[in-house]
Enzyme design. Structure first.
Site, mmCIF file in Angstrom:
data_model
loop_
_atom_site.group_PDB
_atom_site.id
_atom_site.type_symbol
_atom_site.label_atom_id
_atom_site.label_comp_id
_atom_site.label_asym_id
_atom_site.label_seq_id
_atom_site.Cartn_x
_atom_site.Cartn_y
_atom_site.Cartn_z
ATOM 1 N N SER A 17 -9.568 1.922 3.147
ATOM 2 C CA SER A 17 -8.849 2.716 2.158
ATOM 3 C C SER A 17 -7.673 1.920 1.484
ATOM 4 O O SER A 17 -7.118 2.305 0.536
ATOM 5 C CB SER A 17 -8.003 3.625 3.044
ATOM 6 N N LYS B 268 0.726 -1.168 -0.046
ATOM 7 C CA LYS B 268 -0.056 -0.110 -0.237
ATOM 8 C C LYS B 268 1.010 1.317 0.011
ATOM 9 O O LYS B 268 2.022 1.326 0.766
ATOM 10 C CB LYS B 268 -1.053 -0.053 1.361
ATOM 11 N N SER C 136 -9.787 -0.578 7.151
ATOM 12 C CA SER C 136 -9.334 -0.695 5.703
ATOM 13 C C SER C 136 -8.729 -1.620 5.444
ATOM 14 O O SER C 136 -8.525 -1.643 4.137
ATOM 15 C CB SER C 136 -8.330 0.673 5.910
HETATM 16 N N1 GLN Z 1 -12.809 4.111 6.644
HETATM 17 C C1 GLN Z 1 -12.266 4.557 7.704
HETATM 18 C C2 GLN Z 1 -11.893 6.037 7.812
HETATM 19 O O1 GLN Z 1 -12.053 6.570 6.785
HETATM 20 C C3 GLN Z 1 -11.180 3.472 7.963
HETATM 21 C C4 GLN Z 1 -9.765 3.976 7.215
HETATM 22 C C5 GLN Z 1 -8.625 2.860 7.642
HETATM 23 O O2 GLN Z 1 -8.926 1.907 8.403
HETATM 24 N N2 GLN Z 1 -7.588 3.509 7.374
HETATM 25 O O3 GLN Z 1 -11.176 6.425 8.654
#
Ligand code: GLN
Length: 472
Positions: free
Chosen positions: A150, A75, A174
């Protein structure tokens, strides 16, 4: 090579001289070139091939590491020395990592090959991979849909078999949410299991690096290699890593099902139905299902967003036009350097969270929001400990729905509610995995989520293996 979905199969073919890593690497490179999902934003073609040749040689002489045969993507918020890392943000565009994340270094030491860098939401903020300077990632099964976020690129790459496994980060879901959307296995380890050194920080008391694979076996091995004490991260535990291999489940489990999650009004009816069938199967095979009350469901998303935005606004203060990455051409004194650089460099969602974070930390509001949310986090932790003292694992769906359309969710609050089932594990620090077990009548996959107590990954993997055998 299309059917190679586990390291064991790859190693087996290599041992029988039926496969070389160079050929496997070329196969993936070719697939990446022909893919239109936008999962990979950079490919390390030449060096991956050189590495593949080297590891082929080592393998023949019996000197290869534990992960020889594994080709992965990482990532775009995890550092790999000498390679770009941008968090899919303009503010870090073309920034070169000065060191490798400890997790990445540990994998390389065991002969993993890193084939490229994967698209994600900017600074890992999002649930759809639509917040990226490189454009959205498309779902591997349906180009109109999001892959989740994400770590959308990481999930799509494994689902499309552009590499064997990938690294992602999970602050509020995410890894697990995109794993559920794309139909792959996704693991968020216990907080403190894997060093965060070299992970671009979003919310430091939540962030964890984890993996996407096709099966729990590869995830267990990767987690084993990545884990362990690290002088660069004071929150890493010296707890012994999970075992390299998964032991079959030795006993019947007490499985806790917090019913309040299943009553969430936006939970897809069919996901709920299939989940109930799985509970039935588990109960028929001798496990004990315990329905639990968890009265904090309505506080869980607000609590997460108060605390993570507070941490994010501090963490992102370092992107000021002086230390890292982008500096605006309009900068001509210290104030305009901050202002113009950050205005140009950050996307809208990141700006929203910086503003929110500064708000909840500001004098006059600190106690009403930040301190209150810390207290709610403690109540959630205590309740979770209590639930896990009578239950070996907790089980509920990973997400309320299957993948939605690109552009469909415009309201930030609706997007935040995507995280309703996943933030629990981050607020409490316990490990959690999404198991690719269901298929909806709309043709899209969905996952079921298992959580166990801190550092009980071994149990999580054993139970994952058993659940995988119930795949619908
Ligand atoms: N969707 C969540 C957020 O926007 C989780 C993001 C993540 O785990 N990096 O914070």
């Amino acid at each position: 090579m299309e059917n190679l979905r586990s390291l064991a199969e790859i190693k087996n073919q290599m041992a029988n001289d039926e496969l070389s890593l160079v050929d496997l690497c070329k196969h993936y490179l070719n697939k990446i070139n022909n893919s239109d999902s936008n999962a990979f934003i950079e490919v390390f073609e030449d060096e991956a091939l050189i590495k593949a040749k080297e590891i082929d040689e080592k393998f023949k002489t019996g000197n290869a590491g534990l992960l020889a045969g594994m080709i992965i993507g990482i990532k775009d918020n995890i550092c790999y020395k000498g390679h770009c890392v941008s968090a899919s943000s303009k503010i870090l565009e073309n920034f070169n990592s000065l060191f490798s994340a400890t997790s990445v270094q540990n994998l390389i030491t065991e002969d993993v090959i890193i084939i490229g860098r994967l698209n994600c939401d900017e600074f890992a903020m999002g649930s759809s991979n639509e917040n990226s300077i490189y454009g959205p990632v498309h779902h591997p099964l349906n180009k109109e849909k999001v892959p989740g976020g994400s770590s959308g690129g990481s999930a799509a790459a494994v689902a499309e078999q552009l590499c064997l496994a990938t690294l992602g980060s999970d602050t509020g879901g995410s890894i697990r949410q995109p794993a559920s959307f794309c139909g792959v296995y996704g693991l968020k380890p216990t907080y403190g299991r894997v060093s965060r050194h070299g992970l671009l920080a979003y919310a430091s008391s939540f962030d964890q690096i984890g993996v996407f694979t096709h099966n729990p076996e590869d995830a267990a091995l990767m987690s084993h290699v990545m884990s362990g004490d690290d002088g660069f991260d004071g929150t890493v535990s010296s707890e012994k890593p999970n075992s390299k291999t998964i032991k079959p489940l030795q006993k019947k489990l007490q499985i806790g099902v917090p019913e309040d999650y299943l009553n969430f009004k936006n939970l897809d009816k069919e996901i709920k139905l299939q989940f109930d069938e799985i509970l039935n199967d588990l109960s028929n095979s001798g496990h004990q299902i315990n329905k639990l009350q968890f009265p904090f469901v309505k506080y869980i998303v607000p609590c997460y967003y108060v605390l993570t935005t507070a941490e994010a606004c501090s963490n992102l203060a370092r992107y000021d036009g002086a230390h890292y990455g982008h500096r605006s051409e309009l900068a001509n004194n210290i104030e305009t350097t901050y202002e113009t650089t950050r205005t140009e460099g950050f996307g809208i969602e990141v700006k929203r969270r910086i503003m929110l974070g500064n708000f909840v930390l500001s004098s006059g509001y600190y106690d009403a929001y930040f301190t209150k949310a810390q207290k709610v986090r403690r109540l959630i932790k205590n309740k979770t400990k209590e639930m896990l003292s009578d239950n070996d694992v907790l089980l509920f769906p990973t997400c309320p729905s299957t993948a939605f359309n690109i552009g469909e969710i415009k309201d930030p609050i609706s997007m935040y509610l995507q995280d309703i089932f996943t933030v629990h594990a981050n607020l409490t620090g316990i490990p959690a995995a999404s198991i690719p077990i269901g298929t909806h009548s709309n043709g899209l996959p969905f996952g079921i989520q298992i959580m166990s107590d801190h550092f009980k990954e071994d149990l999580l993997f054993s139970f994952s293996q058993q659940l995988m055998s119930l795949k619908k």
